[in-house]
Design an enzyme around this catalytic site. Structure first.
Site, short mmCIF file in Angstrom:
data_model
loop_
_atom_site.label_atom_id
_atom_site.label_comp_id
_atom_site.label_asym_id
_atom_site.label_seq_id
_atom_site.Cartn_x
_atom_site.Cartn_y
_atom_site.Cartn_z
N GLU A 64 -4.05 7.11 -5.89
CA GLU A 64 -3.65 6.72 -6.96
C GLU A 64 -5.20 6.67 -7.88
O GLU A 64 -5.70 7.48 -7.48
CB GLU A 64 -3.83 5.41 -6.43
CG GLU A 64 -2.76 4.78 -5.71
CD GLU A 64 -3.03 3.65 -5.86
OE1 GLU A 64 -3.27 2.56 -6.19
OE2 GLU A 64 -1.56 2.64 -4.80
N ARG A 103 0.78 -1.40 -0.41
CA ARG A 103 0.03 -0.06 -0.03
C ARG A 103 0.77 1.40 0.29
O ARG A 103 1.72 1.48 0.87
CB ARG A 103 -1.07 0.18 1.25
CG ARG A 103 -1.93 -0.76 1.62
CD ARG A 103 -3.22 -0.45 0.16
NE ARG A 103 -4.45 -1.00 -0.32
CZ ARG A 103 -4.04 -2.64 -1.03
NH1 ARG A 103 -3.76 -2.69 -1.94
NH2 ARG A 103 -5.95 -2.50 -1.30
N HIS A 158 -0.32 0.48 -9.82
CA HIS A 158 -1.63 -0.91 -8.92
C HIS A 158 -1.48 -1.92 -9.81
O HIS A 158 -3.07 -2.33 -9.75
CB HIS A 158 -2.19 -0.25 -8.66
CG HIS A 158 -3.02 -0.81 -6.84
ND1 HIS A 158 -3.68 0.04 -6.01
CD2 HIS A 158 -3.18 -2.04 -7.22
CE1 HIS A 158 -3.58 -1.07 -4.95
NE2 HIS A 158 -3.63 -2.15 -5.17
#
Ligand code: NAD
Ligand code: MLT
Length: 494
Positions: A265, A236, A283
């Site tokens: 993000e 994360r 991601h």
């Protein structure tokens, strides 16, 4: 205890398999991945379940708008896009699919370790720009003989360790809940972080983002590591302090970074992602067709199992429900709720502990749900009419009780005296006591305030409890009144 789900909304891009499995099991599905926040707020009241990945932000207002919502499923691991506290308060189950994307995330981590070691990103860029001569500047390092520090030795951390050992890396790590002898079995020597930092050539983090892990890798840590240490984050954004990382990359203290996740993000600022020593991916940890199929099927099956009352898997806020799904447990859950209601109406205001005693070997596993059931029943009687209308259940009752400094003291013994194979007794601090058992799938009352009923009294529907000196006339009057109101009366021996 099954959950009735007639309609489920899928609001993120999730493999079609999820829709198929739900529909094959008679659950209506609406998949709409283009909903704006306003549209989501309008749509959510029409559904009993919601399935998301990470794009939908399941905030408190979305949860509050979901008046029918019983379950929120995350097709993936991290639930940081879901307000779990709000869901718990409202008695809504939150579940994820732990493990469905473990291998994909572990493989991406290993890929990034290799890329950072060998400057693959820069080599690729040079080739695309037809700059063969840049190869001189792209000297890498071997992984063999290097030390990899793994912070977080759960599912992904372990798989990364096993894979990187095959490159000849020494794997050391830290995890507050994985015992050293367990991690030793998968080849990771566990040690405190302050001992780990000076030893590592590479660090990879595999923890959730929580208070204790935010900015875990910071300026101070970089200083304590060897010059040129390389770091990887496929967990994360925010576990590695992004500003500290940029400073360490600039100074050379950090030799390179592989980043799949970012504090925001998409990132508001791409400086880190564009840095020549950084290999960045948007991601992609779980972005493989295998992982996406797996999490899609897993979340759908977990929903279906719950509807069928089969099992509860992957729930992160519903401990009390895990053992409460079997046919047999359901009657005990009902008994707990009814005894709690009785205590709330007939007993006084409970303070501190509600004592719940479960007698009988069949109630060995009842601790998780009986206490919650008693609390749900008890607290229902204390709800203000016209309050916020939250229905109390096994999920929110313990949390709500905690807020009121109320807790259950649970005792269990295998031997049940008397004629019943199992029974439950509850007691309030003011001396109120009641006990009951189950019969033909229903709850029955055996005694109140130490006085037993000649025959167990059914604890369903509306119940009148009264205590009086024995009087035929009084009994007849009350029975008459009860019959008129279709109530169940319970007579206590005086
Ligand atoms: P996991 O729950 O199996 O393991 C996490 C481990 O971190 C646990 O063993 C826990 O004890 C440990 N931990 C907690 N606090 C710690 C601390 N202060 N120091 C050290 N260890 C600590 O989870 P997992 O499935 O291995 O996932 C790990 C992370 O990867 C999660 O944040 C998850 O959201 C993320 N993830 C990212 C992707 C991606 O696409 N990039 C994919 C899957 C998972
Ligand atoms: C997760 O926590 O599972 C990952 O972030 C992967 C995803 O995007 O679903």
């Amino acid at each position: 205890m099954s959950v009735n789900l007639s309609s489920v909304l899928i609001s993120d891009e999730i493999d079609q398999k999820c829709v198929d499995v739900l529909q094959e099991n008679g659950i209506k599905v609406l998949k709409n991945t283009k909903l704006s926040k306003e549209e989501l707020l309008k749509e959510i009241p029409n559904h009993d379940g919601l399935i998301v990945r990470s794009a939908t932000k399941v905030t408190a207002d979305v949860i509050a708008a979901g008046k029918r919502l019983k379950i929120i499923g995350r097709a993936g691991t991290g639930v940081d896009n879901i307000d779990c506290n709000e869901a718990t308060k409202r008695g809504i189950i939150v579940m994820n699919t732990p493990g469905g994307n473990t291998l994909s995330a572990a493989e991406l981590t290993c890929t990034l370790i290799c890329c950072v070691a060998r400057n693959i990103h820069n080599g690729d860029q040079a080739m695309k720009a037809k700059k063969w001569s840049e190869r001189k500047a792209l000297m890498g390092c071997e992984l063999h003989g290097k030390t990899l520090g793994i912070v977080g030795l759960g599912r992904i951390g372990k798989e990364v360790a096993l894979r990187m050992q095959s490159f000849g890396m020494k794997t050391i790590g830290f995890d507050p809940i994985i015992p050293a002898e367990v991690s030793a079995k998968f080849g990771v020597q566990s040690m405190p972080l302050e001992d780990l930092w000076p030893l590592v050539d590479f660090i990879t983090v595999h923890t959730p983002l929580i208070r204790q892990t935010r900015n875990l890798i910071n300026d101070e840590v970089f200083v304590r590591c060897k010059k040129g240490v390389r770091v990887i984050n496929v967990a994360r954004g925010g576990i590695i302090d992004e500003e500290a990382l940029l400073r360490a990359l600039e100074s050379g203290q950090c030799g390179g970074a592989g980043l799949d996740v970012f504090t925001s993000e998409p990132p508001k600022d791409f400086t880190l992602a564009q840095h020549p020593k950084v290999v960045a991916t948007p991601h992609l940890g779980a972005s493989t067709s295998e992982a996406q199929k797996r999490v899609a099927i897993e979340i759908a099956l977990q929903f279906v199992d719950l509807v069928k009352g089969k099992q509860l898997f992957g729930a992160i806020n519903a401990n009390a429900m895990t053992d409460a799904l079997s046919e047999e447990s359901r009657a005990w859950v009902t008994l707990g709720q009814r005894l709690g209601q009785l205590a709330g109406h007939v007993g006084g205001q409970a303070t501190g502990n509600i004592k719940v005693t479960a007698l009988g070997s069949s109630l060995k596993q009842s601790g998780s749900y009986l206490g919650a059931a008693v609390l749900a029943g008890y607290l229902t009687t204390k709800q203000q009419p016209g309050g916020d209308g939250v229905t109390l259940n096994l999920i929110n009752a313990p949390a709500m009780a905690k807020e009121q400094n109320l807790q259950v003291e649970f005792l269990q013994a295998d031997h049940c005296p008397g004629t019943y194979s199992a029974m439950v007794t509850i007691g309030l601090s003011d001396g109120f006591q009641a006990s009951g058992t189950t019969c033909n799938g229903g709850a029955v009352l055996l005694a109140v305030q130490g006085k037993s009923f000649p025959a167990p009294a059914c604890l369903s529907g509306n119940v009148v409890v009264f205590s009086a000196a024995e009087s035929t006339k009084l009994m007849a009057d009350i029975s008459g009144a009860v019959a008129e109101e279709s109530l169940t009366s319970l007579t206590l021996k005086s």
